[in-house]
Design a protein around this motif. Structure first.
Motif, PDB file in Angstrom:
ATOM      1  N   SER A  45     -10.868   8.127 -14.982  1.00 33.49           N
ATOM      2  CA  SER A  45     -10.813   9.392 -14.235  1.00 33.49           C
ATOM      3  C   SER A  45     -10.940   9.192 -12.733  1.00 33.49           C
ATOM      4  O   SER A  45     -10.664  10.119 -11.958  1.00 33.49           O
ATOM      5  CB  SER A  45     -11.917  10.334 -14.726  1.00 33.49           C
ATOM      6  OG  SER A  45     -13.199   9.735 -14.593  1.00 33.49           O
ATOM      7  N   ASP A  46     -11.344   8.005 -12.296  1.00 32.87           N
ATOM      8  CA  ASP A  46     -11.453   7.729 -10.859  1.00 32.87           C
ATOM      9  C   ASP A  46     -10.106   7.384 -10.226  1.00 32.87           C
ATOM     10  O   ASP A  46      -9.969   7.376  -8.996  1.00 32.87           O
ATOM     11  CB  ASP A  46     -12.410   6.553 -10.615  1.00 32.87           C
ATOM     12  CG  ASP A  46     -13.842   6.859 -11.036  1.00 32.87           C
ATOM     13  OD1 ASP A  46     -14.307   7.971 -10.745  1.00 32.87           O
ATOM     14  OD2 ASP A  46     -14.472   5.976 -11.649  1.00 32.87           O
ATOM     15  N   ILE A  47      -9.097   7.093 -11.045  1.00 36.41           N
ATOM     16  CA  ILE A  47      -7.793   6.663 -10.547  1.00 36.41           C
ATOM     17  C   ILE A  47      -6.945   7.885 -10.195  1.00 36.41           C
ATOM     18  O   ILE A  47      -6.739   8.772 -11.023  1.00 36.41           O
ATOM     19  CB  ILE A  47      -7.050   5.814 -11.599  1.00 36.41           C
ATOM     20  CG1 ILE A  47      -7.903   4.608 -12.022  1.00 36.41           C
ATOM     21  CG2 ILE A  47      -5.694   5.371 -11.067  1.00 36.41           C
ATOM     22  CD1 ILE A  47      -8.239   3.655 -10.902  1.00 36.41           C
ATOM     23  N   ASP A  48      -6.445   7.938  -8.953  1.00 34.85           N
ATOM     24  CA  ASP A  48      -5.574   9.046  -8.564  1.00 34.85           C
ATOM     25  C   ASP A  48      -4.237   8.565  -7.991  1.00 34.85           C
ATOM     26  O   ASP A  48      -3.466   9.355  -7.457  1.00 34.85           O
ATOM     27  CB  ASP A  48      -6.268   9.993  -7.594  1.00 34.85           C
ATOM     28  CG  ASP A  48      -6.680   9.327  -6.286  1.00 34.85           C
ATOM     29  OD1 ASP A  48      -6.520   8.101  -6.167  1.00 34.85           O
ATOM     30  OD2 ASP A  48      -7.175  10.046  -5.385  1.00 34.85           O
ATOM     31  N   GLY A  49      -3.976   7.262  -8.130  1.00 37.85           N
ATOM     32  CA  GLY A  49      -2.687   6.726  -7.714  1.00 37.85           C
ATOM     33  C   GLY A  49      -2.244   5.645  -8.676  1.00 37.85           C
ATOM     34  O   GLY A  49      -3.071   4.850  -9.135  1.00 37.85           O
ATOM     35  N   ILE A  92      -3.049   5.307   0.901  1.00 36.51           N
ATOM     36  CA  ILE A  92      -4.501   5.494   1.049  1.00 36.51           C
ATOM     37  C   ILE A  92      -4.844   5.836   2.494  1.00 36.51           C
ATOM     38  O   ILE A  92      -5.631   6.746   2.769  1.00 36.51           O
ATOM     39  CB  ILE A  92      -5.247   4.243   0.571  1.00 36.51           C
ATOM     40  CG1 ILE A  92      -5.128   4.107  -0.951  1.00 36.51           C
ATOM     41  CG2 ILE A  92      -6.730   4.288   0.981  1.00 36.51           C
ATOM     42  CD1 ILE A  92      -5.589   2.783  -1.506  1.00 36.51           C
ATOM     43  N   GLU A  93      -4.239   5.130   3.436  1.00 33.55           N
ATOM     44  CA  GLU A  93      -4.475   5.426   4.852  1.00 33.55           C
ATOM     45  C   GLU A  93      -4.022   6.836   5.215  1.00 33.55           C
ATOM     46  O   GLU A  93      -4.639   7.505   6.047  1.00 33.55           O
ATOM     47  CB  GLU A  93      -3.744   4.417   5.729  1.00 33.55           C
ATOM     48  CG  GLU A  93      -4.542   3.190   6.085  1.00 33.55           C
ATOM     49  CD  GLU A  93      -4.114   2.620   7.417  1.00 33.55           C
ATOM     50  OE1 GLU A  93      -4.608   3.111   8.452  1.00 33.55           O
ATOM     51  OE2 GLU A  93      -3.284   1.708   7.417  1.00 33.55           O
ATOM     52  N   LYS A  98      -6.954   8.156  -3.160  1.00 29.01           N
ATOM     53  CA  LYS A  98      -8.142   7.393  -2.780  1.00 29.01           C
ATOM     54  C   LYS A  98      -8.254   6.059  -3.514  1.00 29.01           C
ATOM     55  O   LYS A  98      -8.743   5.082  -2.967  1.00 29.01           O
ATOM     56  CB  LYS A  98      -9.406   8.216  -3.057  1.00 29.01           C
ATOM     57  CG  LYS A  98      -9.566   9.445  -2.171  1.00 29.01           C
ATOM     58  CD  LYS A  98     -10.848  10.169  -2.505  1.00 29.01           C
ATOM     59  CE  LYS A  98     -11.040  11.389  -1.593  1.00 29.01           C
ATOM     60  NZ  LYS A  98     -12.298  12.112  -1.932  1.00 29.01           N
ATOM     61  N   THR A  99      -7.810   6.036  -4.781  1.00 26.34           N
ATOM     62  CA  THR A  99      -7.987   4.842  -5.603  1.00 26.34           C
ATOM     63  C   THR A  99      -6.712   4.582  -6.396  1.00 26.34           C
ATOM     64  O   THR A  99      -6.341   5.364  -7.275  1.00 26.34           O
ATOM     65  CB  THR A  99      -9.174   5.031  -6.581  1.00 26.34           C
ATOM     66  OG1 THR A  99     -10.306   5.502  -5.864  1.00 26.34           O
ATOM     67  CG2 THR A  99      -9.512   3.718  -7.261  1.00 26.34           C
ATOM     68  N   ILE A 213      -6.795  -2.849  -8.244  1.00 26.60           N
ATOM     69  CA  ILE A 213      -7.346  -1.564  -7.810  1.00 26.60           C
ATOM     70  C   ILE A 213      -7.532  -1.616  -6.304  1.00 26.60           C
ATOM     71  O   ILE A 213      -8.184  -2.529  -5.786  1.00 26.60           O
ATOM     72  CB  ILE A 213      -8.705  -1.255  -8.468  1.00 26.60           C
ATOM     73  CG1 ILE A 213      -8.632  -1.374  -9.993  1.00 26.60           C
ATOM     74  CG2 ILE A 213      -9.203   0.130  -8.047  1.00 26.60           C
ATOM     75  CD1 ILE A 213      -7.838  -0.323 -10.681  1.00 26.60           C
ATOM     76  N   LEU A 214      -6.969  -0.638  -5.589  1.00 24.31           N
ATOM     77  CA  LEU A 214      -7.096  -0.561  -4.142  1.00 24.31           C
ATOM     78  C   LEU A 214      -7.816   0.713  -3.732  1.00 24.31           C
ATOM     79  O   LEU A 214      -7.639   1.765  -4.363  1.00 24.31           O
ATOM     80  CB  LEU A 214      -5.717  -0.569  -3.462  1.00 24.31           C
ATOM     81  CG  LEU A 214      -4.911  -1.854  -3.413  1.00 24.31           C
ATOM     82  CD1 LEU A 214      -4.309  -2.184  -4.769  1.00 24.31           C
ATOM     83  CD2 LEU A 214      -3.800  -1.748  -2.371  1.00 24.31           C
TER      84      LEU A 214
END
Length: 379
Positions: A45-49, A92-93, A98-99, A213-214
């Protein structure tokens, strides 16, 4: 892109590498993704990309149960994942996510659930190359390689040394597929595939995958593992037909991606401690060293033959064993990235002492694309 603003906080390969007949290609994607997410101490659930190649981002997102705000399906061959890193860092920039999770997996050996690759009949390659028997790496590389050897005075023995040295690195890596030491004579006496390439100068065919993971550098300090910062990036593409015509004198895509990354990173070649160069065939490290600007092309064969890239050498190259001895499931770029990250974390099986900057350079689509990522472990 500003340097050191985005970091790798999770990196992992599939639980197994080699021959994995009990998992489909998308299962390999999921295995690598879950391993990388666990490495970062995150949840799905933390992954948004999401970024991936061959498989589509929507397939991976659906399979993992993720609803991302940013996706990238760039697929330009084996260096696609270098381009994904660059694109994800920019996203991200820009605050688009975000992640980011980048995945690769192929059932290259077992062919379980592998998506078919085809050349459209109306494409340039379909019209002007494939009908005349130019199809796939073994038939596309030999002629320009022979021209390269003649132009720059590269010998068959020097070309064979690429495989010999990389096997030395593989011997130090428990996960490598091929660890038995080999000699120049072994390489030159191995079965002919397509002149001048013999079996030991061609990449392995395996199953497996990997994931990264970035996130932003500001967030990276809160993750469990040492962040690996993105120092510089570059990418370029061209048509396979044009690139093959020019390959004997290097690729235009190579000449764009590498210098762009070095300029963005603000470093000189003498600052580099470690290099990964995509090596589906033994000639690619020679091309890469020249095109990245480490030395003139005519010096690359002697440089490797003299031992400068082997363990203990002044420019450690392909320290996991490369696609020739470590593994190659079909698109090797992810495995090169994984080894650069391991070296920067200080956890590689054949760790380069005090390595602070790693250059990871990839090729895709028979020299039709190139991507370069420069990493550092110092903020």
């Amino acid at each position: 892109m500003r340097k050191k603003q985005v970091a790798i906080v999770g990196a992992a390969e599939t639980t197994e590498l080699g021959v994995i007949p009990n998992m489909s290609q998308i299962q390999l994607h999921a295995d690598a993704a879950l391993n990388a997410i666990a490495d970062a101490g995150l949840k799905l659930s933390d992954i948004d990309g999401i970024a991936t190649a061959v498989e589509t981002p929507q397939q991976i997102a659906h399979y993992l149960g993720i609803t991302p705000t940013w996706v990238d399906g760039t697929s330009v061959g084996g260096c696609s994942f270098m381009l994904h890193v660059r694109h994800a860092a920019a996203a991200i920039e820009a605050g688009l996510c975000k992640t980011v999770l980048i995945t690769h997996a192929e059932s290259g050996k077992s062919m379980i659930g592998k998506l078919p690759r085809s050349i459209p009949a109306d494409s340039l390659q379909g019209q002007f190359e494939a009908p005349f028997g130019v199809y796939g790496p073994p038939s596309m590389f030999p002629i320009p390689v022979l021209r390269f050897m003649k132009t720059y005075g590269i010998t068959h023995e020097q070309l064979a040394m690429v495989a010999v040295v990389q096997r030395e690195w593989a011997a130090k890596n428990p996960r490598a597929m091929m660890k038995e030491p080999i000699t120049v004579a072994d390489v030159l006496n191995s079965r002919m595939i397509a002149y001048p390439f013999r079996l030991l100068q061609c990449c392995l065919v395996t199953d497996g995958g990997g994931a990264l993971i970035l996130t932003s550098a500001d967030r990276a300090k809160d993750f469990p593992n040492k962040p690996v910062y993105i120092l510089g990036t570059g990418e370029s593409v061209e048509t396979p037909m044009v690139s093959q015509m020019e390959t004997f004198n290097s690729s235009r895509a190579f000449k764009v991606a590498g210098p762009t990354a070095f300029k963005e990173a603000g470093i000189a070649h003498k600052d580099v401690d470690h290099v990964m160069i995509y090596d589906a065939f033994a000639h690619l490290p020679l091309y890469g060293l020249g095109d990245l600007g480490f030395m003139p092309h005519e010096e690359t064969g002697k440089f490797i033959a003299d031992g400068h890239t082997r363990p203990g050498g002044k420019l450690p190259l392909n320290t996991n064993g490369g696609g020739l001895s470590y593994m190659h499931s079909g698109m090797y770029g992810m495995y090169a990235l994984q080894e650069s990250v391991r070296q920067m974390r200080g956890i590689a099986p054949a760790q380069v002492p005090n390595a602070k900057i790693s250059v990871c350079h990839g090729v895709g689509g028979m020299f039709a694309a190139s991507g370069t990522i420069i990493f550092t472990n110092e903020r």
